[in-house]
Motif scaffolding. Structure first.
Motif, PDB file in Angstrom:
ATOM      1  N   LYS A 159       0.834  -1.197   0.000  1.00 47.56           N
ATOM      2  CA  LYS A 159       0.000   0.000   0.000  1.00 47.56           C
ATOM      3  C   LYS A 159       0.876   1.257   0.000  1.00 47.56           C
ATOM      4  O   LYS A 159       0.626   2.215  -0.739  1.00 47.56           O
ATOM      5  N   ASN A 160       1.927   1.252   0.828  1.00 46.57           N
ATOM      6  CA  ASN A 160       2.839   2.402   0.886  1.00 46.57           C
ATOM      7  C   ASN A 160       3.568   2.600  -0.449  1.00 46.57           C
ATOM      8  O   ASN A 160       3.731   3.726  -0.912  1.00 46.57           O
ATOM      9  N   ILE A 161       3.986   1.497  -1.045  1.00 45.94           N
ATOM     10  CA  ILE A 161       4.671   1.588  -2.339  1.00 45.94           C
ATOM     11  C   ILE A 161       3.720   2.142  -3.393  1.00 45.94           C
ATOM     12  O   ILE A 161       4.104   2.992  -4.205  1.00 45.94           O
ATOM     13  N   ASP A 162       2.473   1.695  -3.383  1.00 47.17           N
ATOM     14  CA  ASP A 162       1.490   2.214  -4.331  1.00 47.17           C
ATOM     15  C   ASP A 162       1.264   3.714  -4.128  1.00 47.17           C
ATOM     16  O   ASP A 162       1.180   4.468  -5.098  1.00 47.17           O
ATOM     17  N   CYS A 163       1.155   4.135  -2.867  1.00 45.80           N
ATOM     18  CA  CYS A 163       0.967   5.563  -2.579  1.00 45.80           C
ATOM     19  C   CYS A 163       2.165   6.382  -3.053  1.00 45.80           C
ATOM     20  O   CYS A 163       2.004   7.444  -3.662  1.00 45.80           O
ATOM     21  N   LEU A 164       3.372   5.911  -2.774  1.00 45.45           N
ATOM     22  CA  LEU A 164       4.576   6.605  -3.207  1.00 45.45           C
ATOM     23  C   LEU A 164       4.669   6.657  -4.731  1.00 45.45           C
ATOM     24  O   LEU A 164       5.029   7.681  -5.316  1.00 45.45           O
ATOM     25  N   SER A 165       4.324   5.555  -5.364  1.00 46.40           N
ATOM     26  CA  SER A 165       4.361   5.501  -6.819  1.00 46.40           C
ATOM     27  C   SER A 165       3.365   6.478  -7.430  1.00 46.40           C
ATOM     28  O   SER A 165       3.684   7.200  -8.379  1.00 46.40           O
ATOM     29  N   GLN A 166       2.168   6.525  -6.863  1.00 49.52           N
ATOM     30  CA  GLN A 166       1.152   7.450  -7.358  1.00 49.52           C
ATOM     31  C   GLN A 166       1.606   8.898  -7.163  1.00 49.52           C
ATOM     32  O   GLN A 166       1.449   9.732  -8.053  1.00 49.52           O
ATOM     33  N   GLY A 167       2.184   9.197  -6.008  1.00 47.70           N
ATOM     34  CA  GLY A 167       2.686  10.539  -5.751  1.00 47.70           C
ATOM     35  C   GLY A 167       3.800  10.914  -6.717  1.00 47.70           C
ATOM     36  O   GLY A 167       3.858  12.045  -7.211  1.00 47.70           O
TER      37      GLY A 167
END
Length: 85
Positions: free
Chosen positions: A11-19
């Motif tokens: 989830k954190n990786i997805d959030c960072l990737s989206q950002g």
């Protein structure tokens, strides 16, 4: 517990990737806007240069002796400046 940790990491990786994608999109948009402005200014400068060149040609055609004198004086000044250094 490991599954929860893995899900949180995903989830954190997805959030960072989206950002990161959003930041790249904003930077790309800003760069595109700047290039559009620079392109417009470049076209204005090229047009201005063309106008100056045409004006100089017209002057030389209308006053060939004066243009020769100006060119000789400019050449002399340039040679004096380049010798001075």
């Amino acid at each position: 517990m490991e599954r929860t940790t893995q899900r949180n990491m995903d989830k954190n990786i997805d959030c960072l990737s989206q950002g990161a994608h959003q930041a790249v999109d904003r930077a790309s948009s800003a760069a595109s806007q700047v290039m559009d402005r620079v392109g417009e200014k470049g076209e204005e400068w090229m047009e201005m240069k063309d106008n100056w060149v045409q004006g100089a040609r017209d002057y030389v055609r209308a006053h060939p002796i004066a243009a020769l004198g100006i060119a000789a004086a400019a050449g002399y000044l340039f040679s004096m400046i380049s010798r001075w250094r």
